[in-house]
Design an enzyme around this catalytic site. Sequence first.
Site, PDB file in Angstrom:
ATOM      1  NE  ARG A  98       4.772  -8.045   9.506  1.00  9.34           N
ATOM      2  CZ  ARG A  98       3.808  -7.318   9.260  1.00  9.34           C
ATOM      3  NH1 ARG A  98       2.726  -7.366   9.562  1.00  9.34           N
ATOM      4  NH2 ARG A  98       4.076  -6.186   8.434  1.00  9.34           N
ATOM      5  CD  GLU A 126      -2.697   1.419   2.357  1.00  8.70           C
ATOM      6  OE1 GLU A 126      -2.231   1.015   3.610  1.00  8.70           O
ATOM      7  OE2 GLU A 126      -3.523   2.009   2.537  1.00  8.70           O
ATOM      8  CE  LYS A 175       3.518   0.928   5.700  1.00 10.16           C
ATOM      9  NZ  LYS A 175       2.673   0.307   4.999  1.00 10.16           N
TER      10      LYS A 175
END
Length: 553
Positions: free
Chosen positions: A258, A33, A268
């Site tokens: 992950r 994204e 983030k």
Amino acid sequence: MEEIMASNFIHDFIDEDLKSGVCSSVQTRFPPEPNGYLHIGHAKAICINFGTAKKYGGICNLRLDDTNPQKEDMEYVDAIKEDIEWLGFKWDKCLYASSYFDFIYECAIKLIKNSKAYVDDLTAEEIRQHRGTLTEPGKNSPYRDRSVSENLDLFEKMTNGEYENGARVLRAKIDMASPNLNMRDPVIYRIAHITHHQTGDKWCVYPMYDFAHPLSDARENVTHSLCSLEFENHRPLYDWFLKELNIKNPPRQIEFARLNLNYCLTSKRKCLALVNEKIVDGWDDPRMVTLSGMRRRGYPASAVRNFCEKIGVSKAYSVVDMGLLESCVRDELNESAERAMAVLRPLKVIIDNYPEGQTEEIEVDVHPNYPERGTRKVVFGREIFIERDDFMIEPVKKYFRFYKGSEVRLKSAYYATCTSYDTDENGEVTAIHCTYDPLTKGGNSPDGRKVKGTIHWVSAADSFRATVNLYDRLFDVPNPSDETERGFEENLNPNSLTVLNDCLIEGGLRNVKKSDVFQFMRQGYFCVDKFSTADNVIFNLTVALNSSWGKKE
RNA sequence: UGGGGUGUCGUCAAGUGGUAAGACACAGCACUUUGACUGCUGCAUUCGUAGGUUCAAAUCCUGCCACCCCAGCCA
């Protein structure tokens, strides 16, 4: 870049699919994204997606997953592309989920017509309350059984901009009692009156990830949709949409764990806070594990790729040691980096028996393990500088550098013996005095006598002053996200950056270019920073050399 | 106390019923004009745990334990 990815459980599934004829070729995608910068965790996903496609001779597209214009920006799509290219991967096509908005919209209409989707007037809060909990089933919305025509009409009005944000949503009609909360009539379209960076003001309704993703994958003919573990619970929904919409050869979603790295942050939100609060010098601060940060730090892309290969692919929750990444960086740089001498914390050495005003050129290998790479010239003279650490008034045991009476080799030059040292009024050593042995030119003694220590140096006659940024890990605890007491900022390493302004570098490096990397012998690998200029050369510590000295202390 | 996952060396990770790969880290030795690199050696009688099946189990079965994910109109 000829590396072939090692096999893993995902490849086992693909092998099965290929063998059973579920698919005849392989296509993956990397779907970030565009709402932030790529980091080491993305590097793993990139390597897996591109690496898998390459291994099977298939295709991997870059797809910007831009279904939520509220959080996204062109700045990020540009940065993402740049970072992927730097990492060394080439996408087949660069695509946008937003370019499928028409297709996705048609799919929504189809669901409505099949009574598999409905417009809900409940507020966000009411929807939450109707969802139930982990242990209790949800309740049907009172609007769940609207007629197809009413739903069609309402959805059209939604897309025509007749309602405010949040007034209504489109929901898939599945099962409010499902033990999987994702199946309790998930929202698939929401109203957002906002300009999209790709589609402008064409739309005011946007599909949710869960709806857009399987359809985008299908639209691109993705065969294997690889994503991280947190989407495991979404797979039944992913498959539901593909089945309800009658998609032929539906893509298969496979999830992997992950990457977590100790002593650093990939969140983030938190990285953004570090940038905004100016705790770090932007997204590409060399202490950040963003791709741009690692690039500026001097990490070779091949080292990052190699790291991703070494950590493997599995479904087990794991925290990889930062030391492994650093090891990969050293591995690569040890082979590629030219050697040079630089003195970070200079201490003057006066060679009393060397003729005043005289200098000489010495030829030194650019890389001792590869003499074929040639030599460089360094200047030797009466006054030189060495590292302050390479002299001790009172030597500790097994110290084989300079102290009064010790003989050491000045790398590639001569043997020298320390005879005395000068101090200032505070007892601080200001210079040391040596005598050199003219017969040991080049660093060998004709009488065969050995010295234990070899130290690097630069001459006063041919060296230049430079700034060196010494970087250490940004956090001094293994898991900085573990905010036990206060925020993660409490876990910052106060010594993550040390700026040295009076470093002396061998003259030959005067004209370095940005991003050149060198090994400063006995110290580490350093690259030229982006802010470096001819007048003020700046080096960043990429990674220090291993050292077995002083480890036990 | 719902559902979905995962548990193999300090950290990653192979292993798919035949008797525990490899990497990083660590320790020691050798080599060395970088206390680097390199080379060699050592490093899980044991695979979350308790039982069971089998000539044989990390791999199959059962129970238990621990950890992760899910209640955004984020992705």
